[in-house]
Write a protein that holds these residues in place. Structure first.
Motif, PDB file in Angstrom:
ATOM      1  N   SER A  78       0.831  -1.203   0.000  1.00 36.06           N
ATOM      2  CA  SER A  78       0.000   0.000   0.000  1.00 36.06           C
ATOM      3  C   SER A  78       0.860   1.245   0.000  1.00 36.06           C
ATOM      4  N   TYR A  79       2.092   1.112   0.462  1.00 36.57           N
ATOM      5  CA  TYR A  79       2.934   2.298   0.630  1.00 36.57           C
ATOM      6  C   TYR A  79       3.827   2.583  -0.559  1.00 36.57           C
ATOM      7  N   GLY A  80       4.040   1.587  -1.422  1.00 32.27           N
ATOM      8  CA  GLY A  80       5.034   1.775  -2.477  1.00 32.27           C
ATOM      9  C   GLY A  80       6.344   2.093  -1.807  1.00 32.27           C
ATOM     10  N   ASN A  84       4.060   7.749   2.708  1.00 28.10           N
ATOM     11  CA  ASN A  84       2.607   7.857   2.823  1.00 28.10           C
ATOM     12  C   ASN A  84       1.900   6.724   2.103  1.00 28.10           C
ATOM     13  N   SER A  85       0.751   6.349   2.634  1.00 19.55           N
ATOM     14  CA  SER A  85      -0.041   5.297   2.013  1.00 19.55           C
ATOM     15  C   SER A  85      -0.491   5.751   0.629  1.00 19.55           C
ATOM     16  N   SER A  86      -0.433   4.831  -0.333  1.00 15.10           N
ATOM     17  CA  SER A  86      -0.821   5.186  -1.699  1.00 15.10           C
ATOM     18  C   SER A  86      -2.333   5.213  -1.852  1.00 15.10           C
ATOM     19  N   GLU A 108       0.092  -8.120  11.933  1.00 20.95           N
ATOM     20  CA  GLU A 108       0.498  -6.924  11.196  1.00 20.95           C
ATOM     21  C   GLU A 108       1.573  -6.175  11.960  1.00 20.95           C
ATOM     22  N   ASP A 109       2.403  -5.413  11.244  1.00 22.48           N
ATOM     23  CA  ASP A 109       3.371  -4.563  11.917  1.00 22.48           C
ATOM     24  C   ASP A 109       2.710  -3.294  12.450  1.00 22.48           C
ATOM     25  N   ILE A 110       1.896  -2.670  11.585  1.00 15.75           N
ATOM     26  CA  ILE A 110       1.333  -1.379  11.972  1.00 15.75           C
ATOM     27  C   ILE A 110       0.027  -1.132  11.231  1.00 15.75           C
ATOM     28  N   VAL A 111      -0.927  -0.548  11.930  1.00 14.21           N
ATOM     29  CA  VAL A 111      -2.169  -0.129  11.275  1.00 14.21           C
ATOM     30  C   VAL A 111      -2.165   1.394  11.260  1.00 14.21           C
ATOM     31  N   ASP A 112      -2.096   1.943  10.054  1.00 16.00           N
ATOM     32  CA  ASP A 112      -2.034   3.393   9.874  1.00 16.00           C
ATOM     33  C   ASP A 112      -3.410   3.886   9.423  1.00 16.00           C
ATOM     34  N   THR A 113      -3.702   3.874   8.134  1.00 19.01           N
ATOM     35  CA  THR A 113      -5.050   4.253   7.680  1.00 19.01           C
ATOM     36  C   THR A 113      -6.045   3.130   7.943  1.00 19.01           C
ATOM     37  N   GLY A 114      -5.545   1.897   8.019  1.00 17.60           N
ATOM     38  CA  GLY A 114      -6.421   0.744   8.218  1.00 17.60           C
ATOM     39  C   GLY A 114      -6.859   0.112   6.907  1.00 17.60           C
ATOM     40  N   LEU A 115      -6.465   0.731   5.815  1.00 14.21           N
ATOM     41  CA  LEU A 115      -6.850   0.240   4.486  1.00 14.21           C
ATOM     42  C   LEU A 115      -6.375  -1.195   4.249  1.00 14.21           C
ATOM     43  N   SER A 116      -5.135  -1.467   4.628  1.00 12.43           N
ATOM     44  CA  SER A 116      -4.576  -2.811   4.434  1.00 12.43           C
ATOM     45  C   SER A 116      -5.354  -3.831   5.246  1.00 12.43           C
ATOM     46  N   TYR A 139      -0.327   0.775  16.400  1.00  9.46           N
ATOM     47  CA  TYR A 139      -1.636   1.251  15.948  1.00  9.46           C
ATOM     48  C   TYR A 139      -1.647   2.768  16.027  1.00  9.46           C
ATOM     49  N   LYS A 140      -2.050   3.394  14.914  1.00 14.50           N
ATOM     50  CA  LYS A 140      -2.133   4.859  14.896  1.00 14.50           C
ATOM     51  C   LYS A 140      -3.611   5.255  14.997  1.00 14.50           C
ATOM     52  N   PRO A 141      -4.123   5.507  16.213  1.00 16.77           N
ATOM     53  CA  PRO A 141      -5.564   5.750  16.396  1.00 16.77           C
ATOM     54  C   PRO A 141      -6.064   6.996  15.678  1.00 16.77           C
ATOM     55  N   PHE A 161       5.794   8.830  11.236  1.00 13.39           N
ATOM     56  CA  PHE A 161       6.357   7.746  10.447  1.00 13.39           C
ATOM     57  C   PHE A 161       7.441   7.061  11.273  1.00 13.39           C
ATOM     58  N   VAL A 162       7.338   5.753  11.399  1.00 11.61           N
ATOM     59  CA  VAL A 162       8.301   5.027  12.237  1.00 11.61           C
ATOM     60  C   VAL A 162       9.030   3.934  11.454  1.00 11.61           C
ATOM     61  N   VAL A 163      10.216   3.606  11.929  1.00 11.90           N
ATOM     62  CA  VAL A 163      11.031   2.561  11.294  1.00 11.90           C
ATOM     63  C   VAL A 163      11.667   1.673  12.355  1.00 11.90           C
ATOM     64  N   LEU A 167       9.914  -2.578  10.406  1.00 11.69           N
ATOM     65  CA  LEU A 167       9.308  -1.487   9.620  1.00 11.69           C
ATOM     66  C   LEU A 167      10.380  -0.759   8.811  1.00 11.69           C
ATOM     67  N   ASP A 168      10.037  -0.448   7.564  1.00 14.15           N
ATOM     68  CA  ASP A 168      11.056   0.081   6.668  1.00 14.15           C
ATOM     69  C   ASP A 168      10.843   1.541   6.274  1.00 14.15           C
ATOM     70  N   TYR A 169      11.917   2.122   5.784  1.00 13.55           N
ATOM     71  CA  TYR A 169      11.867   3.368   5.032  1.00 13.55           C
ATOM     72  C   TYR A 169      12.506   3.044   3.688  1.00 13.55           C
TER      73      TYR A 169
HETATM   74  P1  IMP Z   1      -2.397   1.189   6.234  1.00 14.25           P
HETATM   75  O1  IMP Z   1      -3.008   0.407   5.116  1.00 14.25           O
HETATM   76  O2  IMP Z   1      -2.429   2.667   5.953  1.00 14.25           O
HETATM   77  O3  IMP Z   1      -2.982   0.870   7.590  1.00 14.25           O
HETATM   78  O4  IMP Z   1      -0.867   0.884   6.262  1.00 14.25           O
HETATM   79  C1  IMP Z   1      -0.440  -0.340   6.492  1.00 14.25           C
HETATM   80  C2  IMP Z   1       0.958  -0.621   6.026  1.00 14.25           C
HETATM   81  O5  IMP Z   1       1.711   0.525   5.637  1.00 14.25           O
HETATM   82  C3  IMP Z   1       1.670  -1.211   7.189  1.00 14.25           C
HETATM   83  O6  IMP Z   1       1.473  -2.591   7.254  1.00 14.25           O
HETATM   84  C4  IMP Z   1       3.104  -0.825   6.927  1.00 14.25           C
HETATM   85  O7  IMP Z   1       3.717  -1.794   6.117  1.00 14.25           O
HETATM   86  C5  IMP Z   1       3.005   0.484   6.194  1.00 14.25           C
HETATM   87  N1  IMP Z   1       3.182   1.602   7.161  1.00 14.25           N
HETATM   88  C6  IMP Z   1       2.208   2.349   7.736  1.00 14.25           C
HETATM   89  N2  IMP Z   1       2.715   3.257   8.579  1.00 14.25           N
HETATM   90  C7  IMP Z   1       4.055   3.085   8.547  1.00 14.25           C
HETATM   91  C8  IMP Z   1       5.161   3.705   9.240  1.00 14.25           C
HETATM   92  O8  IMP Z   1       5.022   4.627  10.062  1.00 14.25           O
HETATM   93  N3  IMP Z   1       6.402   3.213   8.951  1.00 14.25           N
HETATM   94  C9  IMP Z   1       6.623   2.203   8.077  1.00 14.25           C
HETATM   95  N4  IMP Z   1       5.632   1.587   7.421  1.00 14.25           N
HETATM   96  C10 IMP Z   1       4.359   2.017   7.651  1.00 14.25           C
END
Ligand code: IMP
Ligand code: MG
Length: 185
Positions: A78-80, A84-86, A108-116, A139-141, A161-163, A167-169
């Motif tokens: 989702s991130y490319g 930022n999420s694509s 999961e490693d992280i839930v940001d937008t929750g789209l994944s 989890y990013k509430p 944004f965390v690594v 978790l990668d950059y």
């Molecule tokens: P979501 O679909 O926006 O919830 O994003 C989910 C995916 O984006 C995660 O499983 C991560 O792989 C990646 N991601 C989201 N936030 C971060 C971040 O802060 N650092 C690195 N990867 C992230």
């Protein structure tokens, strides 16, 4: 820890700041593993890791479980390659297990937008498992827009944004032992 010149070649003049220490991650994983072990007593769940980010977290969680389990993996994108999420989720590699009627624990490693997570929930529900539970390290509430519960959450964090710790950059920095924020200087 990576040496300074390698680090600089990856992050330029952005700043890495420790957010969650290796030790705190370890402690929280033990707590979560105890909860999961209790919930799954007498069952054999299929633990499914979301590649690539969850690989270290999943490896550490399963080694602390007191129940038998099977593993499988799914890979989505989702991130490319950006921070930022694509906004769209693509399935890059599906699971190989037959999950119908099974107990599924998604890691999961992280839930940001929750789209994944939404995408994954639909993928798994379509296959009619006996149960489906979600585990996420982070989890990013404030950014998450999901309308269902996440069963196990390691840590809630702000909209940063965390690594590190999986978790990668731009596909790098996964091996950092703690979790760091990566911010513009
Ligand atoms: P979501 O679909 O926006 O919830 O994003 C989910 C995916 O984006 C995660 O499983 C991560 O792989 C990646 N991601 C989201 N936030 C971060 C971040 O802060 N650092 C690195 N990867 C992230
Ligand atoms: Mg991920």
């Amino acid at each position: 820890m990576l040496n300074k010149s390698i680090l600089t070649s990856i992050i330029g003049n952005q700043k890495l700041t420790e957010l969650i220490s290796e030790n705190d991650i370890k402690k929280r994983i033990s707590e979560i593993a105890i909860d999961i072990s209790k919930s799954y007593e007498g069952r054999i769940p299929i633990v499914i890791g979301v590649l690539n980010g969850a690989f270290l977290f999943m490896a550490d969680i399963v080694r602390e479980l007191d129940v038998e389990y099977e593993v499988d993996f799914i890979k989505i994108s989702s991130y490319g390659n950006s921070k930022n999420s694509s906004g769209t989720v693509r399935l890059l590699k599906d699971i190989s297990a037959d999950i119908t009627g099974r107990d599924i624990l998604l890691i999961e490693d992280i839930v940001d937008t929750g789209l994944s997570l939404k995408f994954l929930k639909k993928r798994f529900e379509d296959a009619a498992p006996n149960s489906l539970a979600f585990v996420t390290l982070l989890y990013k509430p404030f950014t998450s827009k999901i309308d269902f519960e996440i069963d196990y959450i390691g840590f809630e964090i702000g909209d940063k944004f965390v690594v590190g710790y999986g978790l990668d950059y731009e596909q790098k920095l996964r091996g950092l032992p703690s979790i760091y924020t990566l911010t513009e200087d």
